[in-house]
Design an enzyme around this catalytic site. Structure first.
Site, PDB file in Angstrom:
ATOM      1  N   ASP A 249      46.449  26.150  -8.921  1.00 57.64           N
ATOM      2  CA  ASP A 249      46.486  25.066  -7.911  1.00 57.64           C
ATOM      3  C   ASP A 249      47.488  23.981  -8.314  1.00 57.64           C
ATOM      4  OD1 ASP A 249      42.904  25.226  -7.204  1.00 57.64           O
ATOM      5  OD2 ASP A 249      44.589  26.382  -6.408  1.00 57.64           O
TER       6      ASP A 249
ATOM      7  N   ASP B 125      31.846  16.813  -0.859  1.00 55.92           N
ATOM      8  CA  ASP B 125      32.844  15.863  -1.393  1.00 55.92           C
ATOM      9  C   ASP B 125      32.455  14.463  -0.915  1.00 55.92           C
ATOM     10  OD1 ASP B 125      34.316  18.040  -2.314  1.00 55.92           O
ATOM     11  OD2 ASP B 125      35.591  18.096  -0.529  1.00 55.92           O
TER      12      ASP B 125
HETATM   13 MN    MN Z   1      43.138  27.806  -5.307  1.00 59.69          MN
END
Ligand code: MN
Ligand code: DIG
Ligand code: MN
Length: 393
Positions: free
Chosen positions: A263, A63
């Site tokens: 999510d 990231d």
């Molecule tokens: Mn997840």
């Protein structure tokens, strides 16, 4: 004049809310569509989350540092990020390794059939641990996104477990050798992106941890969406982890049962079960990060990303206030008391076996017909909880 709701649910760093860089950095791309927004850079994420009241962020190695970055590029990126963290009073509470994006991990990382892949996964994770330590992370998460199969003829499931154990044992020794102040948290998921994933639930990992060389260094990182994908009660999974002293971290989001890994923003689907979760975390004294591993709807433009971040934290704080109302609600507490029959003498009997105790228990005149006449009022209790959450109590 701000209303009560505006005033009372403003998070501060004391609430220890953290976000993965990949959450507010989500571009809206999905397997069926390209990005719908320009994601903020890691430095911009820190700059934007701090004034919203976040405590910190969590990072996968890539990231922050591109997988092919030179050492000089890596050091520059890390320096700039550390400056942003310092300038905005933010921390990195958790770090982890991306062992799932690059094609090299197509058939797993630590559980791959290819010894060179397994060696590369160890190498990449050691560098990820070094990065996490440099950023001050005390928790390192392992999510085995590619540790699974579509074709179970491909490897003996026992080999997969053995390979994963060898990797975790090796990396525990690495952390000890490096004298890092760091613990590992294992994150379960039943499937996706592989057809089936090894270690599908938090319970599976709780059993696995006991087989490690240094079980004291390893806990779990349960995620709402992942236990829901397995059709399980998340509050129970976290309760067992807490009771075992193994809740080292937690991934908060939300998820409809029987769907792909959504999510979703925390509390946007399962308000009652997230209420019980917040009640458990707050009453247990869990002092780890309240970490969000979720992402905004693909339909959101840039500003909607920060609506998403505010919503995650506000809902947690509103539910935390509902916990206090539950504890203070005399009618709820009375129904709870009525539903419980304590008998210290009897309970003591069943805690420690002796042949004499066994004989006494066998001879106790317990009348099951009489006992069964005593019933708890759970319909009343659940209705009281529903009315508390609907704001009419
Ligand atoms: Mn997840
Ligand atoms: C997905 O639920 C996983 C990855 O995002 C990451 O490795 C981990 C960290 O919380 N969760
Ligand atoms: Mn997660």
């Amino acid at each position: 004049m701000s209303t009560k709701s505006q005033r009372d649910y403003v998070p501060t760093s004391a609430d220890r809310f953290t976000f993965g860089l990949w959450t507010v950095g989500n571009s809206g791309a999905d397997p069926f569509g390209t990005r719908t927004r320009v994601p903020p850079t890691p430095v911009e994420i820190v700059r934007r989350l701090a004034p919203l009241g976040a405590y910190g962020v969590s990072v996968h190695d890539n990231d922050l540092v591109p997988i092919d970055a030179t050492v000089a590029e890596r050091d520059r990126v890390v320096r700039e990020f550390q400056t942003a963290l310092r300038d905005h009073g933010m921390v990195v509470a958790m770090a982890t390794t991306n062992l799932f994006t690059d094609p090299v991990f197509a058939d797993g990382a630590f559980t791959s059939n290819d010894a060179q892949v397994r060696a590369y996964a160890l190498q990449k994770t050691m560098r990820g641990i070094d990065l996490g330590a440099e950023l001050g992370a005390k928790i390192f998460v392992f999510w085995g996104g590619r540790e699974g199969t579509e074709c179970d003829a491909s490897k003996d499931a026992r080999d997969a477990v053995r390979r994963f154990r060898e990797a975790v044992n090796f990396l525990c020794e690495y952390v000890r050798h490096q004298r890092y102040e760091m613990r590992f948290a294992l994150e379960a998921k039943p499937n996706e992106p592989r057809g089936d994933l090894y270690f599908p639930t938090t319970g599976a990992y709780l059993g696995f941890i006991q087989t490690l060389d240094h079980p004291e260094m390893v806990g779990v990182n349960p995620e709402v969406a992942h236990e829901h994908m397995a059709g399980l009660n998340f509050y129970h999974a976290v309760g067992q982890a807490l009771e075992a002293g193994k809740l080292f971290h937690i991934d908060l989001n939300d998820q409809l049962f029987g769907r792909y890994d959504q999510d979703l923003r925390f509390g946007s689907v399962s308000l009652k079960s997230m209420f019980y979760l917040v009640k458990l975390l707050e009453e247990s004294g869990y002092d780890g990060p309240r970490h969000f591993d979720a992402h905004p709807y693909r339909s959101e433009a840039e500003e909607g990303v920060w609506d998403f971040a505010r919503g995650c934290m506000r809902t947690y704080l509103i539910l935390r206030e509902k916990v206090r109302a539950f504890q203070a609600d005399t009618e709820i507490q009375m129904v709870l008391r009525e539903a419980t029959r304590d008998d210290p003498g009897l309970e003591a009997l069943g805690r420690r076996f002796t042949p004499e105790v066994a004989e006494r228990l066998k001879r106790l005149p317990l009348d099951r017909i009489e006992i069964a006449k005593r019933r708890p009022h759970y319909e009343r209790l659940d209705q009281l909880v529903v009315e508390l959450l609907l704001g009419v109590r």
